[in-house]
Design an enzyme around this catalytic site. Structure first.
Site, PDB file in Angstrom:
ATOM      1  N   ASP A 281      47.952 -44.878  74.608  1.00 35.74           N
ATOM      2  CA  ASP A 281      48.737 -45.199  73.410  1.00 35.74           C
ATOM      3  C   ASP A 281      49.807 -46.246  73.699  1.00 35.74           C
ATOM      4  OD1 ASP A 281      50.211 -43.524  75.028  1.00 35.74           O
ATOM      5  OD2 ASP A 281      50.427 -41.921  73.574  1.00 35.74           O
TER       6      ASP A 281
ATOM      7  N   ASN B 188      55.156 -30.017  71.173  1.00 29.51           N
ATOM      8  CA  ASN B 188      54.480 -29.450  69.997  1.00 29.51           C
ATOM      9  C   ASN B 188      52.956 -29.400  70.185  1.00 29.51           C
ATOM     10  OD1 ASN B 188      53.769 -32.128  69.844  1.00 29.51           O
ATOM     11  ND2 ASN B 188      54.695 -32.522  67.852  1.00 29.51           N
TER      12      ASN B 188
ATOM     13  N   HIS C 215      51.047 -31.933  71.228  1.00 28.92           N
ATOM     14  CA  HIS C 215      50.314 -33.195  71.014  1.00 28.92           C
ATOM     15  C   HIS C 215      49.749 -33.720  72.329  1.00 28.92           C
ATOM     16  CE1 HIS C 215      54.241 -35.750  71.462  1.00 28.92           C
ATOM     17  NE2 HIS C 215      53.490 -36.018  72.513  1.00 28.92           N
TER      18      HIS C 215
ATOM     19  N   GLU D 243      49.410 -36.131  66.865  1.00 25.04           N
ATOM     20  CA  GLU D 243      50.351 -35.094  66.448  1.00 25.04           C
ATOM     21  C   GLU D 243      49.626 -33.923  65.784  1.00 25.04           C
ATOM     22  OE1 GLU D 243      53.320 -35.143  67.362  1.00 25.04           O
ATOM     23  OE2 GLU D 243      54.270 -37.108  67.194  1.00 25.04           O
TER      24      GLU D 243
HETATM   25  C1  GLP Z   1      54.798 -38.972  74.789  1.00 27.18           C
HETATM   26  C2  GLP Z   1      53.453 -39.577  75.152  1.00 27.18           C
HETATM   27  C3  GLP Z   1      52.478 -38.513  75.578  1.00 27.18           C
HETATM   28  C4  GLP Z   1      53.118 -37.622  76.617  1.00 27.18           C
HETATM   29  C5  GLP Z   1      54.326 -36.937  76.048  1.00 27.18           C
HETATM   30  C6  GLP Z   1      55.013 -36.001  77.025  1.00 27.18           C
HETATM   31  O1  GLP Z   1      54.846 -38.504  73.493  1.00 27.18           O
HETATM   32  N1  GLP Z   1      52.867 -40.336  74.088  1.00 27.18           N
HETATM   33  O2  GLP Z   1      51.308 -39.133  76.084  1.00 27.18           O
HETATM   34  O3  GLP Z   1      52.195 -36.660  77.048  1.00 27.18           O
HETATM   35  O4  GLP Z   1      55.244 -37.946  75.672  1.00 27.18           O
HETATM   36  O5  GLP Z   1      55.855 -36.719  77.875  1.00 27.18           O
HETATM   37  P1  GLP Z   1      56.499 -36.138  79.165  1.00 27.18           P
HETATM   38  O6  GLP Z   1      55.458 -36.130  80.201  1.00 27.18           O
HETATM   39  O7  GLP Z   1      57.626 -37.101  79.496  1.00 27.18           O
HETATM   40  O8  GLP Z   1      57.018 -34.793  78.844  1.00 27.18           O
END
Ligand code: GLP
Length: 233
Positions: free
Chosen positions: A62, A128, A130, A135
């Site tokens: 993404d 959440n 995702h 989402e």
């Molecule tokens: C963002 C990214 C996700 C990632 C999530 C969790 O929203 N788009 O791909 O998994 O954050 O991030 P973290 O690993 O910093 O908790």
């Protein structure tokens, strides 16, 4: 679903790195890559290794919509900093967050994914539930699409920005169907803020309200989490 519980994120990163290393020894050529804090120790291990990625392809999940690649919060910037500057790949694909025509960009990205079947997809998980920026409520059948970020994700990600207003409200994201077509999936989750998401992912009903729960239906998923994130299992 295989679950590996580690002492901390450093050990977790090493476990994920070992899966990638073994995959490459067995001929894997396409890695699906993720951003966020969870995969950073794995990228550190990749950078410190003597592995050569110059014949590999990477496809990222993404990108924020509206951030230039040189913006230090863009996922382009993140990948350069944590991996590609030290370990260049033959081809590295990330959605273009500055694309003028978003529909064209979505089509281009779907074509890239179709032409490069992913051998190992690395994932983090949102609080959440995702995956990538898919989402809650995203159809399991989705391909690459433009997403409207939820308040929960904007808040969670605001820790990386000067303030919440600077967090983009939209992103371009690989869809759940494409993620599920990867041959192998490795999901990383560390810390207390991921406890509920990990429980829902592993033990909850498979529902579009928890995008990660679909991984229960994939034949080759490894969840790597630390003891704290696994505490509610
Ligand atoms: C963002 C990214 C996700 C990632 C999530 C969790 O929203 N788009 O791909 O998994 O954050 O991030 P973290 O690993 O910093 O908790």
């Amino acid at each position: 679903m295989k679950i590996i519980v580690t002492k901390d994120n450093i050990e977790g990163g090493t476990k994920a790195f070992e899966i990638i290393k073994k995959g490459m020894e067995n001929g894997d050529k396409v890695l699906g890559l993720a951003t966020g804090s969870s995969p950073i120790p794995m990228y550190d291990d990749m950078c410190d290794s003597d592995l050569d990625f110059s014949d590999m392809t990477s496809i990222n999940l993404d990108e924020y919509y509206g951030l230039k690649p040189d913006n230090d919060q863009s996922y382009h910037y993140f990948m350069q900093k944590h991996l590609f500057d030290k370990k260049p790949f033959k081809h590295s694909y990330i959605p273009n967050g500055m694309a003028k025509d978003i529909d064209e960009e979505v089509d281009r990205y779907n074509d890239i994914i179709a032409a490069n079947p992913i051998d190992i997809q690395i994932l983090g998980i949102g609080r959440n539930g995702h995956i990538a920026f898919n989402e809650p409520g995203t159809p399991f059948g989705s391909l690459t699409h433009k997403v409207q970020l939820t308040e929960s994700t904007i808040k969670a990600n605001s820790r990386f920005f000067d303030n919440e207003d600077e967090v983009p409200r939209q992103a371009i994201c690989m869809g759940i169907k494409s993620i599920m077509q990867s041959k192998k999936i490795v999901l990383l989750a560390f810390g207390e803020s991921k406890q509920n998401a990990v429980k829902a992912l592993v033990e909850g009903p498979v529902t579009e309200e928890v995008p990660a729960s679909i991984l229960q239906d994939h034949p080759d998923v490894t969840v790597i989490c630390d003891e704290v994130a696994a505490a509610k299992l």
